[in-house]
Design a protein around this motif. Structure first.
Motif, PDB file in Angstrom:
ATOM      1  N   SER A 178     -56.933   9.896  45.027  1.00  0.00           N
ATOM      2  CA  SER A 178     -56.587  10.415  43.906  1.00  0.00           C
ATOM      3  C   SER A 178     -55.102  10.194  44.411  1.00  0.00           C
ATOM      4  CB  SER A 178     -56.350  12.081  43.420  1.00  0.00           C
ATOM      5  OG  SER A 178     -56.201  12.547  44.423  1.00  0.00           O
ATOM      6  N   THR A 179     -53.753  10.060  43.164  1.00  0.00           N
ATOM      7  CA  THR A 179     -52.350   9.526  43.820  1.00  0.00           C
ATOM      8  C   THR A 179     -52.100  10.385  44.416  1.00  0.00           C
ATOM      9  OG1 THR A 179     -52.223   8.675  41.036  1.00  0.00           O
ATOM     10  CG2 THR A 179     -49.778   9.578  42.720  1.00  0.00           C
ATOM     11  N   GLN A 214     -49.973  -2.559  40.229  1.00  0.00           N
ATOM     12  CA  GLN A 214     -51.524  -1.634  40.090  1.00  0.00           C
ATOM     13  C   GLN A 214     -51.518  -0.363  40.927  1.00  0.00           C
ATOM     14  OE1 GLN A 214     -53.442  -2.333  36.827  1.00  0.00           O
ATOM     15  NE2 GLN A 214     -54.390  -1.490  38.218  1.00  0.00           N
ATOM     16  N   ASN A 215     -50.513  -0.359  41.705  1.00  0.00           N
ATOM     17  CA  ASN A 215     -50.229   0.725  42.918  1.00  0.00           C
ATOM     18  C   ASN A 215     -49.407   0.328  43.510  1.00  0.00           C
ATOM     19  OD1 ASN A 215     -51.723   2.740  44.819  1.00  0.00           O
ATOM     20  ND2 ASN A 215     -51.620   1.913  46.134  1.00  0.00           N
ATOM     21  N   ASP A 216     -48.456   1.260  43.122  1.00  0.00           N
ATOM     22  CA  ASP A 216     -46.925   0.836  43.398  1.00  0.00           C
ATOM     23  C   ASP A 216     -46.971   2.115  44.990  1.00  0.00           C
ATOM     24  OD1 ASP A 216     -43.906   0.894  42.442  1.00  0.00           O
ATOM     25  OD2 ASP A 216     -44.391   3.219  43.508  1.00  0.00           O
ATOM     26  N   LEU A 217     -46.083   1.206  46.237  1.00  0.00           N
ATOM     27  CA  LEU A 217     -46.640   1.858  47.597  1.00  0.00           C
ATOM     28  C   LEU A 217     -45.720   3.264  47.344  1.00  0.00           C
ATOM     29  CD1 LEU A 217     -45.539  -1.857  49.206  1.00  0.00           C
ATOM     30  CD2 LEU A 217     -47.719  -0.515  49.498  1.00  0.00           C
ATOM     31  N   VAL A 218     -44.653   3.301  46.569  1.00  0.00           N
ATOM     32  CA  VAL A 218     -43.738   4.519  46.591  1.00  0.00           C
ATOM     33  C   VAL A 218     -45.370   5.591  45.734  1.00  0.00           C
ATOM     34  CG1 VAL A 218     -41.650   5.701  45.911  1.00  0.00           C
ATOM     35  CG2 VAL A 218     -41.942   3.333  47.374  1.00  0.00           C
ATOM     36  N   LEU A 219     -45.462   5.389  44.727  1.00  0.00           N
ATOM     37  CA  LEU A 219     -46.043   6.078  43.610  1.00  0.00           C
ATOM     38  C   LEU A 219     -46.824   6.735  44.066  1.00  0.00           C
ATOM     39  CD1 LEU A 219     -43.050   6.596  40.365  1.00  0.00           C
ATOM     40  CD2 LEU A 219     -43.498   7.767  42.355  1.00  0.00           C
ATOM     41  N   GLN A 220     -47.934   5.370  44.589  1.00  0.00           N
ATOM     42  CA  GLN A 220     -48.965   5.259  45.031  1.00  0.00           C
ATOM     43  C   GLN A 220     -50.203   5.320  43.297  1.00  0.00           C
ATOM     44  OE1 GLN A 220     -50.318   4.833  48.729  1.00  0.00           O
ATOM     45  NE2 GLN A 220     -48.269   4.745  48.572  1.00  0.00           N
ATOM     46  N   LYS A 221     -49.750   5.174  42.577  1.00  0.00           N
ATOM     47  CA  LYS A 221     -50.282   4.698  41.022  1.00  0.00           C
ATOM     48  C   LYS A 221     -49.661   3.904  40.721  1.00  0.00           C
ATOM     49  CE  LYS A 221     -48.413   7.528  37.810  1.00  0.00           C
ATOM     50  NZ  LYS A 221     -47.810   5.835  36.639  1.00  0.00           N
ATOM     51  N   TRP A 248     -45.719  19.939  41.102  1.00  0.00           N
ATOM     52  CA  TRP A 248     -45.996  19.099  43.239  1.00  0.00           C
ATOM     53  C   TRP A 248     -47.085  18.122  42.631  1.00  0.00           C
ATOM     54  CZ3 TRP A 248     -51.094  18.226  44.301  1.00  0.00           C
ATOM     55  CH2 TRP A 248     -52.411  18.943  44.157  1.00  0.00           C
ATOM     56  N   ARG A 249     -47.585  17.303  41.155  1.00  0.00           N
ATOM     57  CA  ARG A 249     -48.092  16.257  41.078  1.00  0.00           C
ATOM     58  C   ARG A 249     -46.724  14.876  40.429  1.00  0.00           C
ATOM     59  NH1 ARG A 249     -52.466  19.952  38.873  1.00  0.00           N
ATOM     60  NH2 ARG A 249     -51.015  21.001  38.629  1.00  0.00           N
ATOM     61  N   ILE A 250     -46.984  14.415  40.282  1.00  0.00           N
ATOM     62  CA  ILE A 250     -46.642  12.835  40.372  1.00  0.00           C
ATOM     63  C   ILE A 250     -46.161  13.000  38.578  1.00  0.00           C
ATOM     64  CG2 ILE A 250     -46.464   9.522  40.587  1.00  0.00           C
ATOM     65  CD1 ILE A 250     -45.624  11.282  43.076  1.00  0.00           C
ATOM     66  N   ARG A 251     -47.403  13.121  37.983  1.00  0.00           N
ATOM     67  CA  ARG A 251     -46.818  13.245  37.018  1.00  0.00           C
ATOM     68  C   ARG A 251     -47.533  14.931  36.183  1.00  0.00           C
ATOM     69  NH1 ARG A 251     -43.715   9.853  37.628  1.00  0.00           N
ATOM     70  NH2 ARG A 251     -43.785   8.269  36.575  1.00  0.00           N
ATOM     71  N   SER A 252     -46.602  15.706  35.767  1.00  0.00           N
ATOM     72  CA  SER A 252     -47.632  17.134  35.460  1.00  0.00           C
ATOM     73  C   SER A 252     -48.586  16.539  34.194  1.00  0.00           C
ATOM     74  CB  SER A 252     -46.188  17.186  34.766  1.00  0.00           C
ATOM     75  OG  SER A 252     -46.166  19.219  34.007  1.00  0.00           O
TER      76      SER A 252
END
Length: 416
Positions: A244-245, A334-341, A393-397
């Motif tokens: 998961s992200t 496809q997988n941003d190094l900061v946001l991991q998504k 706490w998640r990247i996207r609520s």
């Protein structure tokens, strides 16, 4: 404050909604009822008309102050969308060329491998400038007397990876570079005042970037997840959903020097307490990455001309052609190094995965840490504003995602 719509919001929500949008109201009320929100507002405009205007819960738990239709809160990275708006206004007026080298406007930028980098590359999170080598404090970014320190940090920074590659979200530095670029193009102008004069005030939006003291009474208290609880949830998620992200974010967080840590942890925030951004020093400052405040209604109204080809209620804010470049992704990872998504960008605006905020790939805007959202869909001419004080706490609520899904599943959108 605004014209009431024909249907009252279901308890415990307040506000109203237009015919065909009941699913949105029910999801919002259910989130309040289940305690998924402390306080929140959600507003939607379609084709220039308000169709959803909901709010409820508490602005402050200790005092039991209710969340009102005009309650405002710090919006974190939703701020970046407003900054992008300012730059699009300049581009529409012929003052900014996205394809020009940044040094055309800001000569001191052309140092240490940044020579020739275009405005589009920099503001598309493709400049490799996701972090700064110079350690900064909150005083360095909020105190005008420290402006020279920040400027030197920006100009001397080397790209962390090859410029032009879709590698990592410029979580904080985007706002730093964008504000400096704006001020180089408009000497003596204040970015927050420009937005207020040229966009927010004419649109009837209550958003401020650099919020005056007179609105302090309207600011909701932020409730971020407690650090032990947040870490526990992330650990549980990492064990049960290792791909998961959030699991990947945890892996980045514990790795010293990771792109995610470099992007988010400078300037240093005392005690890693993000509520510092909701305190007067940060709110007064024009921090182009995090310090805008506003209500959900104000956020939605700010996006009205961006959802309607640059025009609203007979007034043209920017040329219709000026937004065409935003409809398609200018960059995608496809997988941003900061946001991991997976995520992409177009001239300062976020371009999300199609299943998140809108099914239409032309849509754009910017989410904020914890869940807040400002979004425009030029296909359906929809403008969305979501503001809340209980930070996810998640990247996207999941709360924001559920509201957006309910919106696009509503008869008002499907049949309209």
């Amino acid at each position: 404050m605004y014209d009431k719509l024909p249907n009252n919001a279901p308890y415990p929500a307040r506000g109203s909604y237009a015919d065909g949008y009941e699913p949105v109201a029910r999801v919002f009320a259910r989130q309040l009822e289940r305690g998924e929100e402390v306080g929140a507002g959600f507003t939607v405009y379609r084709r220039g008309e308000c169709v959803v205007d909901l709010w409820g819960g508490m602005a402050d738990v200790a005092s039991k102050a209710p969340w009102r239709e005009d309650t405002r809160v710090v919006l974190f990275s939703v701020t970046k969308g407003f900054v992008a708006m300012a730059l699009h206004l300049l581009a529409s007026r012929g003052k900014l060329d996205w394809d020009a080298p940044v040094e055309t406007y800001w000569p001191g930028f052309a140092r240490n491998g940044k020579e020739g980098m275009t405005v589009a590359t920099l503001l598309g999170h493709r400049g490799g400038l996701a972090g700064l080598d110079t350690s900064l404090t909150m005083d360095d970014v909020t105190n005008p007397a420290r402006a020279a320190v920040l400027l030197e940090a920006l100009e001397s920074q080397k790209p962390l990876w090859e410029a032009g590659s879709d590698q990592g979200y410029h979580a904080i530095t985007f706002g730093m570079y964008a504000r400096e670029l704006f001020e180089r193009i408009c000497p003596g102008a204040d970015l927050g005042e420009f937005l207020r004069r040229e966009l927010f005030e004419p649109l009837g939006s209550d958003v401020y970037l650099g919020t005056p003291a007179q609105f302090d009474k309207d600011i909701a208290t932020l409730y971020p997840p407690a650090k032990p609880a947040r870490v526990a949830k992330m650990l549980t998620n990492a064990l049960t959903q290792p791909q998961s992200t959030e699991a990947r974010v945890l892996g980045q967080f514990v790795r010293r020097g990771s792109p995610m840590r470099r992007a988010f942890l400078n300037p240093q925030v005392p005690g890693d307490d993000v509520t510092v951004y909701n305190q007067p020093p940060a709110r007064r400052a024009v921090l182009g990455w995090a310090s805008a405040t506003g209500s959900a209604h104000g956020v939605a109204r700010a996006y009205l001309p961006f959802a309607s080809k640059g025009k609203f209620e007979g007034q043209r804010y920017l040329k219709a052609t000026a937004l065409k470049s935003v409809y398609a992704r200018q960059g995608w990872s496809q997988n941003d190094l900061v946001l991991q998504k997976p995520i992409g960008w177009s001239h300062g605006f976020c371009k999300e995965e199609r299943h998140l905020f809108s099914p239409n790939p032309e849509s754009f805007g910017h989410p904020g840490m914890g869940g807040a959202l400002g979004w425009a869909d030029p296909v359906e001419e929809i403008a969305i504003g979501y503001a809340m004080n209980f930070m996810d706490w998640r990247i996207r609520s999941p709360r924001a995602l559920a509201l957006c899904r309910a919106l696009y599943d509503s008869p008002g959108v499907i049949e309209g």
